[in-house]
Design a protein around this motif. Structure first.
Motif, PDB file in Angstrom:
ATOM      1  N   ASN A 150       4.033 -22.316  -0.967  1.00  0.00           N
ATOM      2  CA  ASN A 150       4.613 -23.350  -0.544  1.00  0.00           C
ATOM      3  C   ASN A 150       4.457 -23.829   1.080  1.00  0.00           C
ATOM      4  N   THR A 158       5.046 -26.308   3.728  1.00  0.00           N
ATOM      5  CA  THR A 158       6.058 -27.587   3.870  1.00  0.00           C
ATOM      6  C   THR A 158       5.819 -28.089   5.286  1.00  0.00           C
ATOM      7  N   ILE A 216       3.489 -29.720   0.661  1.00  0.00           N
ATOM      8  CA  ILE A 216       4.493 -30.282   0.272  1.00  0.00           C
ATOM      9  C   ILE A 216       4.830 -31.044   1.715  1.00  0.00           C
ATOM     10  N   ARG A 268       7.962 -30.764  -9.600  1.00  0.00           N
ATOM     11  CA  ARG A 268       7.627 -29.884  -8.571  1.00  0.00           C
ATOM     12  C   ARG A 268       8.650 -30.111  -7.585  1.00  0.00           C
ATOM     13  N   VAL A 306      10.904 -27.275  -5.717  1.00  0.00           N
ATOM     14  CA  VAL A 306      10.900 -26.926  -4.113  1.00  0.00           C
ATOM     15  C   VAL A 306      12.208 -27.279  -3.459  1.00  0.00           C
ATOM     16  N   ARG A 343      15.016 -24.742  -5.467  1.00  0.00           N
ATOM     17  CA  ARG A 343      14.965 -23.384  -5.279  1.00  0.00           C
ATOM     18  C   ARG A 343      15.438 -22.444  -6.444  1.00  0.00           C
ATOM     19  N   TYR A 401      14.662 -26.901   4.558  1.00  0.00           N
ATOM     20  CA  TYR A 401      13.195 -26.395   5.355  1.00  0.00           C
ATOM     21  C   TYR A 401      13.245 -26.543   6.773  1.00  0.00           C
TER      22      TYR A 401
END
Length: 387
Positions: free
Chosen positions: A246, A248, A278, A301, A305, A308, A384
């Motif tokens: 992923n 991000t 993402i 999806r 993300v 988690r 994130y």
């Protein structure tokens, strides 16, 4: 006089009431001995509280030994995994119900928690009457010089009380063979197999032999690394797996890359098929709701993300192997969007329906769980971070 006999009757002096940094070596030993007794008392109290809690949460469905949601009450209060909480409750209940003398010895600090659990584990195959006889005989001689010596005393005494105890233990242990996975840090994990002694010895020799055969001139892999590679080759064979990464990036950062002289880097990042792109909104949300019951692939999806793992605190089930569930049920007009959905493992998806816990989602991605006792726990996914 044996070492065990000396250990049983050695007096533990109260620690000196002075700062530890001013203590002598002997005074430090007094603190350690006193602390161990205090820990043992706390462990006994914990076991009693867990056993009493289990009494107050009787099973509500056939085949269960606890009410739905009971293990989660302990899990969230103590900050441990639900499975760990269930295991601790069962151990405590067994200790309190079957081994009263062991519990008393633990409460007095005459033995520690590891010895108490060893007594419970090694006498589990015995009748309650025989288990009482074993604990009485073993505890008469004190804690022994080490945990290993204490465990051996329990085994020997169990065999004298019940000549088939070893055979029973071996059968019970063999029936519990399994393979376990433990996540680690830095992209690593441990794979553990519980096998019979003969199976383990044979497998280790085979792995060791193949690892030595794989050693070639100029190859800098250690023997341990070659053994790990052998295990992977034996289990996976020619099959391999594809890893999804992923990548991000926030929308402001993407705009900055595009406008500030970095469009080529941004284009490569977004178009490389080995990466999942993402783009996170400045608020971290996707502002789309749907009235369909099932989440769309895009929303699924996104939830995977964002969350988690399963959203129940302490549960480490991976979100991508979990189910997308509504906070306000779809049948109660709950919308299918990021502000009303979350990832739940199959067990906790059912748990939400079967237990009397109340789950809300005050803001998208932030969940509150209210227990039957009215205690509130919060679950917020890790953000994130910008690099």
């Amino acid at each position: 006089m044996s070492e065990e006999f000396l250990l049983q009757f050695r007096d533990v002096r109260p620690p000196a009431d002075i700062p530890i940094e001013t203590m002598t070596a002997a005074q430090c030993l007094d603190v350690l001995a006193d602390a161990e007794k205090a820990i043992a008392w706390c462990d006994a109290r914990t076991a009693q509280a867990l056993a009493r809690f289990a009494e107050l949460r009787p099973p509500t469905r056939p085949g269960m030994d606890l009410a739905d949601g009971a293990r989660e009450e302990v899990s969230m209060e103590l900050g441990i995994a639900p499975l760990t909480a269930a295991t601790e409750i069962r151990k405590a209940r067994d200790l309190v119900a079957r081994l009263p003398e062991t519990l008393k010895a633990l409460e007095k600090g005459e033995i520690d928690h590891r010895r108490a659990q060893s007594m419970a584990e090694l006498t589990k195959v015995l009748s309650e009457e025989d288990a009482h006889l074993v604990e009485k005989r073993v505890l008469e001689r004190g804690p022994r010089s080490s945990l290993g010596a204490f465990r051996e005393a329990v085994r020997v005494t169990s065999s004298r009380v019940d000549s088939r105890s070893r055979e029973k233990r071996e059968k019970a242990a063999k029936d519990q063979r399994d393979v376990y996975q433990f996540p680690c840090f830095d992209g690593m994990a441990e794979l553990s197999a519980s096998l019979t002694e003969q199976e383990t010895t044979t497998a280790k020799r085979r792995i060791d032999k193949l690892a030595r055969q794989a050693k070639t001139k100029g190859n800098k892999r250690s023997h341990g690394q070659r053994q790990a590679d052998v295990v992977v080759d034996l289990v996976l064979g020619p099959e391999r797996f594809q890893v999804m990464v992923n990548a991000t990036i926030s929308s402001p950062t993407l705009e900055l890359l595009t406008a500030g002289g970095g469009p080529e880097h941004a284009r490569k990042l977004m178009e490389d098929p080995k990466w999942r792109r993402i783009i996170s909104h400045a608020t971290g949300n996707v502002l789309v709701d749907d009235h369909r019951r099932r989440a769309s692939p895009a929303l699924t999806r996104y939830i995977h993300v964002r969350d988690r793992t399963c959203r129940v605190p302490g549960c480490s089930a991976v979100a991508e192997r979990s189910e997308i569930d509504h906070t306000i049920r779809h049948a109660d007009q709950g919308v299918t969007g990021p502000a009303n959905t979350g990832a739940y493992c199959r067990f906790h998806n059912l748990w939400k329906e079967r237990s009397s816990w109340i789950v809300t989602q005050p803001t998208p991605g932030t969940f509150t769980f209210t227990s039957p006792e009215g205690r509130v726990y919060h679950s917020t996914p890790e953000p994130y971070e910008e690099p």
